[in-house]
Design a protein around this motif. Sequence first.
Motif, PDB file in Angstrom:
ATOM      1  N   ASP A  34       0.830  -1.205   0.000  1.00  0.00           N
ATOM      2  CA  ASP A  34       0.000   0.000   0.000  1.00  0.00           C
ATOM      3  C   ASP A  34       0.867   1.259   0.000  1.00  0.00           C
ATOM      4  N   TYR A  35       1.955   1.241   0.762  1.00  0.00           N
ATOM      5  CA  TYR A  35       2.857   2.388   0.810  1.00  0.00           C
ATOM      6  C   TYR A  35       3.454   2.655  -0.569  1.00  0.00           C
ATOM      7  N   LEU A  36       3.914   1.598  -1.232  1.00  0.00           N
ATOM      8  CA  LEU A  36       4.538   1.771  -2.550  1.00  0.00           C
ATOM      9  C   LEU A  36       3.504   2.208  -3.597  1.00  0.00           C
ATOM     10  N   VAL A  37       2.290   1.675  -3.525  1.00  0.00           N
ATOM     11  CA  VAL A  37       1.246   2.081  -4.467  1.00  0.00           C
ATOM     12  C   VAL A  37       0.852   3.531  -4.229  1.00  0.00           C
ATOM     13  N   SER A  38       0.778   3.941  -2.965  1.00  0.00           N
ATOM     14  CA  SER A  38       0.428   5.341  -2.692  1.00  0.00           C
ATOM     15  C   SER A  38       1.528   6.284  -3.168  1.00  0.00           C
ATOM     16  N   ARG A  39       2.741   5.816  -3.174  1.00  0.00           N
ATOM     17  CA  ARG A  39       3.865   6.659  -3.576  1.00  0.00           C
ATOM     18  C   ARG A  39       4.101   6.660  -5.088  1.00  0.00           C
ATOM     19  N   TYR A  40       3.955   5.496  -5.732  1.00  0.00           N
ATOM     20  CA  TYR A  40       4.288   5.359  -7.158  1.00  0.00           C
ATOM     21  C   TYR A  40       3.081   5.059  -8.046  1.00  0.00           C
ATOM     22  N   GLY A  41       1.930   4.822  -7.481  1.00  0.00           N
ATOM     23  CA  GLY A  41       0.764   4.467  -8.275  1.00  0.00           C
ATOM     24  C   GLY A  41       0.730   2.971  -8.537  1.00  0.00           C
ATOM     25  N   GLU A  42      -0.368   2.514  -9.138  1.00  0.00           N
ATOM     26  CA  GLU A  42      -0.522   1.080  -9.393  1.00  0.00           C
ATOM     27  C   GLU A  42       0.425   0.555 -10.462  1.00  0.00           C
ATOM     28  N   PHE A  43       1.084   1.448 -11.162  1.00  0.00           N
ATOM     29  CA  PHE A  43       2.037   1.008 -12.183  1.00  0.00           C
ATOM     30  C   PHE A  43       3.186   0.226 -11.562  1.00  0.00           C
ATOM     31  N   VAL A  44       3.438   0.427 -10.282  1.00  0.00           N
ATOM     32  CA  VAL A  44       4.532  -0.266  -9.619  1.00  0.00           C
ATOM     33  C   VAL A  44       4.226  -1.752  -9.430  1.00  0.00           C
ATOM     34  N   LEU A  45       2.972  -2.134  -9.545  1.00  0.00           N
ATOM     35  CA  LEU A  45       2.586  -3.541  -9.396  1.00  0.00           C
ATOM     36  C   LEU A  45       2.728  -4.278 -10.721  1.00  0.00           C
TER      37      LEU A  45
END
Length: 164
Positions: free
Chosen positions: A87-98
Amino acid sequence: MTRLFRSVGAALLLALLLAGPAAAVQPDEVLPDAAQEARARALSVELRCMVCQNQSIDDSNAPLARDLRLLVRERIAAGDSDREVMDYLVSRYGEFVLLRPTWHGANVILWLAPFAVLLVGGIGLFVAYRRRAAPSEAVVPLSPEEEARLRAALGEAAPDVTKL
């Protein structure tokens, strides 16, 4: 001849062994706790390298991927759960990080668009085939009066019916 086959076979075997995924995790990144390191590796496989785009941060040698690996390990060492880290990474980089985006919102359109295009194209091909295969309207012969007027307009003589 067998020596050639052996050397070619050995080269192919070596190429196959080297073709596996290259883990880019550096020794200085590894967490001392094996359980935490296993969690970090499992999360790193699920995260996209923003530079390489089709590689996980676990496989990428890009500096940004290294930064993301370190960030994941920092969050795990701080006591965050796997979900909190993601959740932290998605909030920081958006769903593109997944690497595997979620199934909600605008992503549903992206997931379904290829199937919709295939369906519309298939329907279009079916309709075009049906139109082509449909029998065309029957040709109705001209009446004797219409034929006479056509011949007169074209300046032709009427055929001699007695010779037919």
